[in-house]
Motif scaffolding. Structure first.
Motif, PDB file in Angstrom:
ATOM      1  N   ILE A  81      -9.511   5.985  10.662  1.00  0.00           N
ATOM      2  CA  ILE A  81      -9.305   6.693   9.404  1.00  0.00           C
ATOM      3  C   ILE A  81      -9.306   5.699   8.260  1.00  0.00           C
ATOM      4  O   ILE A  81      -9.078   4.498   8.466  1.00  0.00           O
ATOM      5  CB  ILE A  81      -7.988   7.505   9.385  1.00  0.00           C
ATOM      6  CG1 ILE A  81      -6.779   6.565   9.528  1.00  0.00           C
ATOM      7  CG2 ILE A  81      -7.979   8.577  10.445  1.00  0.00           C
ATOM      8  CD1 ILE A  81      -5.454   7.272   9.340  1.00  0.00           C
ATOM      9  N   GLN A  82      -9.562   6.190   7.071  1.00  0.00           N
ATOM     10  CA  GLN A  82      -9.523   5.378   5.854  1.00  0.00           C
ATOM     11  C   GLN A  82      -8.449   5.949   4.949  1.00  0.00           C
ATOM     12  O   GLN A  82      -8.456   7.141   4.644  1.00  0.00           O
ATOM     13  CB  GLN A  82     -10.870   5.413   5.141  1.00  0.00           C
ATOM     14  CG  GLN A  82     -11.011   4.410   4.024  1.00  0.00           C
ATOM     15  CD  GLN A  82     -11.408   3.037   4.533  1.00  0.00           C
ATOM     16  OE1 GLN A  82     -11.967   2.908   5.602  1.00  0.00           O
ATOM     17  NE2 GLN A  82     -11.112   2.005   3.759  1.00  0.00           N
ATOM     18  N   ASP A  83      -7.491   5.127   4.548  1.00  0.00           N
ATOM     19  CA  ASP A  83      -6.447   5.555   3.625  1.00  0.00           C
ATOM     20  C   ASP A  83      -6.458   4.590   2.451  1.00  0.00           C
ATOM     21  O   ASP A  83      -5.869   3.510   2.511  1.00  0.00           O
ATOM     22  CB  ASP A  83      -5.082   5.567   4.323  1.00  0.00           C
ATOM     23  CG  ASP A  83      -4.006   6.208   3.456  1.00  0.00           C
ATOM     24  OD1 ASP A  83      -4.355   6.829   2.440  1.00  0.00           O
ATOM     25  OD2 ASP A  83      -2.813   6.105   3.802  1.00  0.00           O
ATOM     26  N   GLY A  84      -7.159   4.984   1.381  1.00  0.00           N
ATOM     27  CA  GLY A  84      -7.323   4.062   0.264  1.00  0.00           C
ATOM     28  C   GLY A  84      -8.151   2.870   0.701  1.00  0.00           C
ATOM     29  O   GLY A  84      -9.241   3.015   1.261  1.00  0.00           O
ATOM     30  N   THR A  85      -7.614   1.670   0.502  1.00  0.00           N
ATOM     31  CA  THR A  85      -8.319   0.459   0.925  1.00  0.00           C
ATOM     32  C   THR A  85      -7.902  -0.012   2.305  1.00  0.00           C
ATOM     33  O   THR A  85      -8.246  -1.123   2.708  1.00  0.00           O
ATOM     34  CB  THR A  85      -8.080  -0.670  -0.101  1.00  0.00           C
ATOM     35  OG1 THR A  85      -6.683  -0.917  -0.204  1.00  0.00           O
ATOM     36  CG2 THR A  85      -8.651  -0.310  -1.464  1.00  0.00           C
ATOM     37  N   LEU A  86      -7.158   0.804   3.029  1.00  0.00           N
ATOM     38  CA  LEU A  86      -6.783   0.465   4.404  1.00  0.00           C
ATOM     39  C   LEU A  86      -7.684   1.205   5.385  1.00  0.00           C
ATOM     40  O   LEU A  86      -7.836   2.423   5.309  1.00  0.00           O
ATOM     41  CB  LEU A  86      -5.335   0.850   4.688  1.00  0.00           C
ATOM     42  CG  LEU A  86      -4.221  -0.066   4.202  1.00  0.00           C
ATOM     43  CD1 LEU A  86      -2.882   0.443   4.702  1.00  0.00           C
ATOM     44  CD2 LEU A  86      -4.437  -1.500   4.660  1.00  0.00           C
ATOM     45  N   HIS A 122       0.811  -1.225   0.000  1.00  0.00           N
ATOM     46  CA  HIS A 122       0.000   0.000   0.000  1.00  0.00           C
ATOM     47  C   HIS A 122       0.840   1.269   0.000  1.00  0.00           C
ATOM     48  O   HIS A 122       0.352   2.323  -0.403  1.00  0.00           O
ATOM     49  CB  HIS A 122      -0.940   0.005   1.210  1.00  0.00           C
ATOM     50  CG  HIS A 122      -2.155  -0.848   1.018  1.00  0.00           C
ATOM     51  ND1 HIS A 122      -3.351  -0.356   0.562  1.00  0.00           N
ATOM     52  CD2 HIS A 122      -2.336  -2.188   1.191  1.00  0.00           C
ATOM     53  CE1 HIS A 122      -4.220  -1.341   0.475  1.00  0.00           C
ATOM     54  NE2 HIS A 122      -3.632  -2.454   0.844  1.00  0.00           N
ATOM     55  N   TYR A 123       2.075   1.174   0.469  1.00  0.00           N
ATOM     56  CA  TYR A 123       2.944   2.355   0.522  1.00  0.00           C
ATOM     57  C   TYR A 123       4.279   2.006  -0.147  1.00  0.00           C
ATOM     58  O   TYR A 123       5.257   1.664   0.523  1.00  0.00           O
ATOM     59  CB  TYR A 123       3.180   2.788   1.969  1.00  0.00           C
ATOM     60  CG  TYR A 123       1.917   3.128   2.725  1.00  0.00           C
ATOM     61  CD1 TYR A 123       1.266   4.341   2.524  1.00  0.00           C
ATOM     62  CD2 TYR A 123       1.357   2.226   3.639  1.00  0.00           C
ATOM     63  CE1 TYR A 123       0.103   4.654   3.215  1.00  0.00           C
ATOM     64  CE2 TYR A 123       0.197   2.532   4.326  1.00  0.00           C
ATOM     65  CZ  TYR A 123      -0.429   3.754   4.109  1.00  0.00           C
ATOM     66  OH  TYR A 123      -1.582   4.061   4.786  1.00  0.00           O
ATOM     67  N   PRO A 154       4.782   5.314   7.249  1.00  0.00           N
ATOM     68  CA  PRO A 154       4.699   6.070   5.993  1.00  0.00           C
ATOM     69  C   PRO A 154       4.282   7.507   6.292  1.00  0.00           C
ATOM     70  O   PRO A 154       3.394   7.750   7.113  1.00  0.00           O
ATOM     71  CB  PRO A 154       3.617   5.316   5.204  1.00  0.00           C
ATOM     72  CG  PRO A 154       3.628   3.931   5.771  1.00  0.00           C
ATOM     73  CD  PRO A 154       3.942   4.086   7.219  1.00  0.00           C
ATOM     74  N   GLU A 155       4.924   8.456   5.620  1.00  0.00           N
ATOM     75  CA  GLU A 155       4.678   9.863   5.935  1.00  0.00           C
ATOM     76  C   GLU A 155       3.210  10.240   5.787  1.00  0.00           C
ATOM     77  O   GLU A 155       2.656  10.973   6.619  1.00  0.00           O
ATOM     78  CB  GLU A 155       5.550  10.747   5.043  1.00  0.00           C
ATOM     79  CG  GLU A 155       7.039  10.659   5.364  1.00  0.00           C
ATOM     80  CD  GLU A 155       7.869  11.625   4.549  1.00  0.00           C
ATOM     81  OE1 GLU A 155       7.270  12.483   3.875  1.00  0.00           O
ATOM     82  OE2 GLU A 155       9.102  11.510   4.577  1.00  0.00           O
ATOM     83  N   ARG A 156       2.561   9.734   4.736  1.00  0.00           N
ATOM     84  CA  ARG A 156       1.152  10.079   4.527  1.00  0.00           C
ATOM     85  C   ARG A 156       0.288   9.563   5.666  1.00  0.00           C
ATOM     86  O   ARG A 156      -0.573  10.274   6.197  1.00  0.00           O
ATOM     87  CB  ARG A 156       0.664   9.516   3.192  1.00  0.00           C
ATOM     88  CG  ARG A 156      -0.754   9.963   2.837  1.00  0.00           C
ATOM     89  CD  ARG A 156      -1.185   9.406   1.496  1.00  0.00           C
ATOM     90  NE  ARG A 156      -1.533   8.008   1.564  1.00  0.00           N
ATOM     91  CZ  ARG A 156      -1.366   7.143   0.567  1.00  0.00           C
ATOM     92  NH1 ARG A 156      -0.785   7.532  -0.557  1.00  0.00           N
ATOM     93  NH2 ARG A 156      -1.742   5.888   0.698  1.00  0.00           N
ATOM     94  N   LEU A 157       0.522   8.315   6.063  1.00  0.00           N
ATOM     95  CA  LEU A 157      -0.249   7.729   7.152  1.00  0.00           C
ATOM     96  C   LEU A 157       0.008   8.479   8.454  1.00  0.00           C
ATOM     97  O   LEU A 157      -0.918   8.750   9.222  1.00  0.00           O
ATOM     98  CB  LEU A 157       0.116   6.251   7.302  1.00  0.00           C
ATOM     99  CG  LEU A 157      -0.554   5.507   8.468  1.00  0.00           C
ATOM    100  CD1 LEU A 157      -2.076   5.558   8.343  1.00  0.00           C
ATOM    101  CD2 LEU A 157      -0.068   4.060   8.525  1.00  0.00           C
ATOM    102  N   HIS A 158       1.259   8.836   8.699  1.00  0.00           N
ATOM    103  CA  HIS A 158       1.600   9.568   9.928  1.00  0.00           C
ATOM    104  C   HIS A 158       0.876  10.909   9.978  1.00  0.00           C
ATOM    105  O   HIS A 158       0.316  11.303  11.011  1.00  0.00           O
ATOM    106  CB  HIS A 158       3.120   9.767   9.995  1.00  0.00           C
ATOM    107  CG  HIS A 158       3.599  10.220  11.326  1.00  0.00           C
ATOM    108  ND1 HIS A 158       4.768  10.950  11.485  1.00  0.00           N
ATOM    109  CD2 HIS A 158       3.080  10.075  12.578  1.00  0.00           C
ATOM    110  CE1 HIS A 158       4.935  11.215  12.756  1.00  0.00           C
ATOM    111  NE2 HIS A 158       3.934  10.689  13.440  1.00  0.00           N
ATOM    112  N   VAL A 173      -9.721  -3.348   3.341  1.00  0.00           N
ATOM    113  CA  VAL A 173     -11.153  -3.451   3.081  1.00  0.00           C
ATOM    114  C   VAL A 173     -11.425  -3.318   1.584  1.00  0.00           C
ATOM    115  O   VAL A 173     -10.693  -2.637   0.864  1.00  0.00           O
ATOM    116  CB  VAL A 173     -11.955  -2.368   3.847  1.00  0.00           C
ATOM    117  CG1 VAL A 173     -11.854  -2.586   5.333  1.00  0.00           C
ATOM    118  CG2 VAL A 173     -11.486  -0.973   3.477  1.00  0.00           C
ATOM    119  N   ARG A 174     -12.458  -3.958   1.149  1.00  0.00           N
ATOM    120  CA  ARG A 174     -12.850  -3.891  -0.266  1.00  0.00           C
ATOM    121  C   ARG A 174     -13.669  -2.626  -0.485  1.00  0.00           C
ATOM    122  O   ARG A 174     -14.596  -2.329   0.279  1.00  0.00           O
ATOM    123  CB  ARG A 174     -13.681  -5.120  -0.642  1.00  0.00           C
ATOM    124  CG  ARG A 174     -14.101  -5.142  -2.102  1.00  0.00           C
ATOM    125  CD  ARG A 174     -15.042  -6.317  -2.340  1.00  0.00           C
ATOM    126  NE  ARG A 174     -15.515  -6.312  -3.704  1.00  0.00           N
ATOM    127  CZ  ARG A 174     -14.936  -6.964  -4.697  1.00  0.00           C
ATOM    128  NH1 ARG A 174     -13.853  -7.658  -4.473  1.00  0.00           N
ATOM    129  NH2 ARG A 174     -15.428  -6.924  -5.914  1.00  0.00           N
TER     130      ARG A 174
END
Length: 334
Positions: free
Chosen positions: A243-248, A218-219, A228-232, A266-267
């Motif tokens: 939180i939802q980050d793409g399909t995570l 995913h990253y 990952p910087e975006r997730l942080h 998640v789908r």
């Protein structure tokens, strides 16, 4: 150390596993070990392999050092390890290579003995001129782990007697570290997989063995052992705990200055067309393809194709699964 002293040491260590938080246990375990082996600083690291066979430090815990500075210097000055066929480790760190060839056996050395300037420069910069290391290769679903003890003074070399003592004790330190982290993740998320623990600065201290591949996928630009910087950034800007980050989907909680995360893939469900929505509703009521076709004035083959589109979009299989799904989600489908 005699048998009685070793038993007392191990009882003290394992009693602290469920009683102390992650950072407190790190300080306790290294401090407890320091009374035996007299080191200045230490580190416990897990490695996982990316798709290109590059090994990354996916989590790290440190004692008596600036962990973030040391980790970044290591990546800049020594680079990443690589694994070939799970039998050969390629590393700029000769002690990691030696430890990999002799797993669960303490190896030691002085930075000046290896004859390479970048190794000595790194050791001077991180106050680690003398190092004792043990490597546990990956097994039973767990990633490769290392435990290193560093001495800053050039003259403070490790001895063969201290290595024998380390051989008796360090395997228990490995086990205690893993158990402590798994217990504290379990307290928050039960037995759910894909969990990790990090500091507020994003430095990962524990990562579930099943999570590394998911994170790399995913990253693609992930540079562990930091989040990952975006997730942080998303975590620091969020107060809801989910939180939802793409399909995570990420559930998180802050406790004692640490971030506890549980990640689930998640789908992403595609919206149903009006015709598919009507077919799904009738299927959920138990009607057959022929009955639905008569109700809608369609051919049974058309209804069957629409039903398969419904199953695919909702990520379910079959009529029974659809009936269960519709019972709990129908309000959101209209």
């Amino acid at each position: 150390m005699n048998t009685e002293q070793l038993s007392h040491f191990l009882l003290n260590l394992y009693d602290a596993v469920p009683a102390l938080g992650v950072e407190q246990f790190t300080r306790h375990a290294f401090g407890h070990l320091q009374t035996l082996l007299r080191f200045d600083s230490g580190g416990y690291v897990q490695f996982s392999a990316a798709e290109n066979q590059q090994l990354r430090m996916t989590s790290a815990s440190a004692f008596n050092i600036d962990a973030e500075r040391k980790l970044r210097l290591r990546m800049e000055m020594l680079g990443y390890e690589k694994m070939h066929d799970l039998r050969e480790l390629v590393s700029s760190d000769p002690l990691i290579q030696a430890g990999f060839r002799c797993p669960q056996t303490a190896v030691h050395g002085h930075a000046g003995d290896f004859g390479e300037k970048h190794l000595k420069d790194y050791a001077v910069a991180t106050e680690a001129l003398n190092t004792l290391t043990m490597v546990l290769p990956s097994s039973n679903g767990y990633p490769m782990q290392t435990l290193s003890l560093w001495r800053a003074k050039s003259s403070a070399r490790y001895t063969s007697v201290q290595c024998r003592l380390a051989n008796a004790v360090l395997p228990h330190i490995f086990r205690a570290f893993l158990t402590n982290r798994e217990l504290h993740v379990g307290k928050l998320y039960g037995s759910q997989q894909h969990s990790l623990i990090s500091g507020l600065n994003g430095q990962i201290m524990y990562v579930d063995p099943a999570l590394s591949a998911l994170m790399f996928r995913h990253y693609p630009d992930w540079r562990p052992p930091f989040l990952p910087e975006r997730l942080h950034r998303l975590l620091l800007a969020d107060f809801s705990g989910v939180i939802q980050d793409g399909t995570l989907q990420v559930r998180w909680r802050q406790e004692h200055g640490l971030l506890f995360l549980s990640l689930t893939e998640v789908r992403i469900q595609l919206p149903l067309s009006p015709a598919e929505n009507r077919v799904a509703q009738l299927l959920s009521e138990g009607l057959s393809y022929k009955e639905i076709a008569r109700t809608l004035g369609n051919q049974p083959a058309t209804v069957r194709n629409q039903a398969h589109q419904v199953y695919e979009k909702l990520g379910i299989s079959g009529k029974a699964a659809l009936m269960r799904y519709w019972k709990t989600h129908s309000a959101a489908m209209h």
